[in-house]
Design an enzyme around this catalytic site. Sequence first.
Site, PDB file in Angstrom:
ATOM      1  N   ASP A  41      17.912  -3.203  20.909  1.00 40.57           N
ATOM      2  CA  ASP A  41      17.096  -2.732  19.791  1.00 40.57           C
ATOM      3  C   ASP A  41      15.774  -3.476  19.775  1.00 40.57           C
ATOM      4  OD1 ASP A  41      16.114  -1.773  17.391  1.00 40.57           O
ATOM      5  OD2 ASP A  41      17.505  -2.928  16.151  1.00 40.57           O
TER       6      ASP A  41
ATOM      7  N   GLU B 196       2.855   3.975   7.974  1.00 38.21           N
ATOM      8  CA  GLU B 196       1.398   3.902   7.793  1.00 38.21           C
ATOM      9  C   GLU B 196       0.704   5.039   8.540  1.00 38.21           C
ATOM     10  OE1 GLU B 196       0.327   1.718   5.459  1.00 38.21           O
ATOM     11  OE2 GLU B 196       2.505   1.513   5.417  1.00 38.21           O
TER      12      GLU B 196
ATOM     13  N   HIS C  47      20.361  -7.677  16.270  1.00 35.21           N
ATOM     14  CA  HIS C  47      19.395  -8.519  15.553  1.00 35.21           C
ATOM     15  C   HIS C  47      19.644 -10.017  15.736  1.00 35.21           C
ATOM     16  CE1 HIS C  47      17.801  -5.287  12.487  1.00 35.21           C
ATOM     17  NE2 HIS C  47      17.706  -4.909  13.755  1.00 35.21           N
TER      18      HIS C  47
ATOM     19  N   GLU D 132       8.476  -2.039  12.848  1.00 36.35           N
ATOM     20  CA  GLU D 132       9.567  -1.229  12.299  1.00 36.35           C
ATOM     21  C   GLU D 132      10.635  -2.090  11.656  1.00 36.35           C
ATOM     22  OE1 GLU D 132      13.629   0.797  12.665  1.00 36.35           O
ATOM     23  OE2 GLU D 132      12.871  -1.121  13.414  1.00 36.35           O
ATOM     24  N   GLU D 133      10.916  -3.244  12.261  1.00 34.37           N
ATOM     25  CA  GLU D 133      12.022  -4.069  11.777  1.00 34.37           C
ATOM     26  C   GLU D 133      11.796  -4.578  10.351  1.00 34.37           C
ATOM     27  OE1 GLU D 133      14.709  -4.032  13.050  1.00 34.37           O
ATOM     28  OE2 GLU D 133      14.686  -4.108  15.228  1.00 34.37           O
TER      29      GLU D 133
ATOM     30  N   THR E   9       0.828  -1.217   0.000  1.00 37.06           N
ATOM     31  CA  THR E   9       0.000   0.000   0.000  1.00 37.06           C
ATOM     32  C   THR E   9       0.859   1.263   0.000  1.00 37.06           C
ATOM     33  OG1 THR E   9      -0.141  -0.065   2.418  1.00 37.06           O
ATOM     34  CG2 THR E   9      -1.923  -1.140   1.180  1.00 37.06           C
TER      35      THR E   9
ATOM     36  N   GLU F  71       1.100   8.176   6.555  1.00 35.60           N
ATOM     37  CA  GLU F  71       0.233   8.132   5.370  1.00 35.60           C
ATOM     38  C   GLU F  71      -1.221   8.431   5.745  1.00 35.60           C
ATOM     39  OE1 GLU F  71       2.603   4.794   2.675  1.00 35.60           O
ATOM     40  OE2 GLU F  71       1.154   4.168   4.182  1.00 35.60           O
TER      41      GLU F  71
ATOM     42  N   HIS G  20      10.061   2.321  18.026  1.00 36.04           N
ATOM     43  CA  HIS G  20       9.321   1.102  17.702  1.00 36.04           C
ATOM     44  C   HIS G  20       9.356   0.118  18.864  1.00 36.04           C
ATOM     45  CE1 HIS G  20      12.709  -1.747  16.581  1.00 36.04           C
ATOM     46  NE2 HIS G  20      13.358  -0.610  16.473  1.00 36.04           N
TER      47      HIS G  20
END
Length: 752
Positions: A380, A427, A557, A418-419, A261, A430, A370
Amino acid sequence: MKWVKVLGGVVGVAALLGLGIILGHFAIPKGADPLAPSVSQDLDLEILETVMGQLDASRIRETLRELSREPHLASSPRDEALVQLLLQRWRDPESGLDSAGTSTYEVLLSFPSQEQPNRVAVVAPTGDILFSCRQSEENLTEEQAGPDVVSPYAAYAPSGTPQGLLVYANWGMEEDFEELQTQGIELKGTIALTRYGGIGRGAKAVNAAKYQVAGVLVYTDPADINDGHSLPNETFPYSWYLPPSGVERGSYYEYFGDPLTPYLPANPSSFRLDPATASGFPPIPTQPIGFEDAKVLLCNLQGTSAPAAWQGALGCDYKLGPGFQPDGAFASSQVNLSVHNSLELRNSSNVLGIIRGAVEPDRYVMYGNHRDSWVHGAVDPSSGTAVLLEISRVLGTLLKKGTWRPRRSVVFASWGAEEFGLIGSTEFTEEFFSKLQERTVAYINVDISVWYANATLRVQGTPPVQSVVFSAAKQIPAPDPSRLSIYDNWIRYFNRSSPVYGLVPRLGSLGAGSDYAPFIHFLGISSMDIAYTYDQESGHPSVLQSKTSARIYPTYHTAFDTFSYVDKFVDPGFGSHRAVAQTAGNVLLRLSDSLFLPLNVSDYSETLRSFLQAAQQDLGALLEQHSISLGPLVTAVEKFEEASIALGQNISALQKANPNPLQVRMLNDQLMLLERTFLNPRAFPEERYYSHVLWAPRTSSVATFPGLANACSRAMNTSLGSAAWAEVQRQLSIVVAALEGAAATLRPVDDL
């Protein structure tokens, strides 16, 4: 008809008076708190000191313990449980905010198959498997083997089972593959082993596919993240370094936002692209592996030795391939890459907590981070979320006691997914594009709040936020024995020489590494990202630990980014977490409570002047050859400088006087809206969401206006009058128009 002019004047005065009364009526909320600031009240320094003193390191520590107790991948049950935790905190009767709620989007995420795990294997000509890479990380602290630990994978990489000879391709940049071709290596159908760094994750697969590579492996080299350390007794849990089995997960999607989108919020009613034809996904199967497995593959390669810059710290001479040594254990074998990822539509939520402004409730100071992580995510993003919750707790307590209410509204945000590509924040921007553009003063981002607590504050931001960050940093002691302020300590590590201020701390520019990206690049909102970091600079004594060359904190991560990792290695005692909370909280209060917004737009003049000088020095002669003059750009920069100086003088004069609310509002709107004037949504049609003509991605080495620099780079070897040189002229005009528009915004509003 003289009487008509007189009557017209009377009507005009009456209309202006009526407009003032109407604006005054709606600008000052009815039933406001008795202790709320008056229309003309400025920042309360006592409140500021109270907030700084009440931010508690031990509370941040306990909050982080809770946030990172279990893995919380986006849309997972634990992620949704943290949504409820945030709502509970922000609705607490003693320390909550005015309101809190969620906004949920249906977004496209990518997950590995549990039934068919991704696999990397060395396969003999007979079909026998000679070696298999790990499918999960080693369980070192009893936290790496839980059912909710997602196995390492490259999110959004397509499924497939390519098999071919292995080649080593360094960072996976285009020039790396060109070098392999120069060496006479046939790349078609090979599997490329690349290391993290140099370029973004997704670009490695995109570049490889251009050379008909069939699949990509990515690993973290100890030279890039562990200062060369690779032995089990040198790495976590014995130090902060990445253990040999550690694998960096990540999104390999090229853009940000929900993939289906673009430019629309991912609501059920929104139009969606076909996943089969949507752009931005890696074109070939890709899988990350640990460096212990990469060592087995890389140290058995045959062929020419890799260039010196390609060598790492795995303890062998890196060869280029293709294929394995003919006299080794893997002779004549190939690498098989089996990827079984799937795309799924999932619900992901943002959580918003709001403190209503007393005087200007329609002006928003936003603070976000996030919530989702790849595994436990203690650094993180939970280090940032713990800081966010501590700031909101202290402010909420003052709010509930009735001792404070901000001048402007404060919006706290916990972004989802977010990742996977800054999805929740994108979003949100937007869905509320117009509202946010019209009303948002600034956006503060604290994602990873402490990378490693051994050195200094690190801030990225647009020039207008420099002054407010400096003011905050001067007021807070550094979390080390130096007894310096954060500001003075910052200068020791990251500094620059300013023609206006002398030696000052250096702010980094904003790319797309966290949720500030849609706010600055898409909406044109002055933004910043705040963290504490490690000593990477030469020539400066380290405060707590030795220097490091790590490109990021080593367990990034991976399943080793746990609470115990933070508590033992990253920030024992959580003093740096508290320092970040104090800095970010101080900035937040200055933006929400100051009578005049503490955004110094004249600081943009230094950036524009440096960009102009780079264009003149590095591009001027080339442009002259093609009859392109930088004269209009010089004039536009001068106009901006003049307008910003005049606005600053106007503000200084009003600060000494007794300005009326409309004068304050008018000038604050000029300060707030300046960043928007640098947006041109048609400037970079090839770059999704990037509209800011000063901070768009720059592929050229010339440190000037990115559109101009990139266009010149592409036109360099084309003929006079080509379409490429026409694009150079267009990009120059875009910059000139943006600067003239910015200058016009800064001039007095009645100067049309």
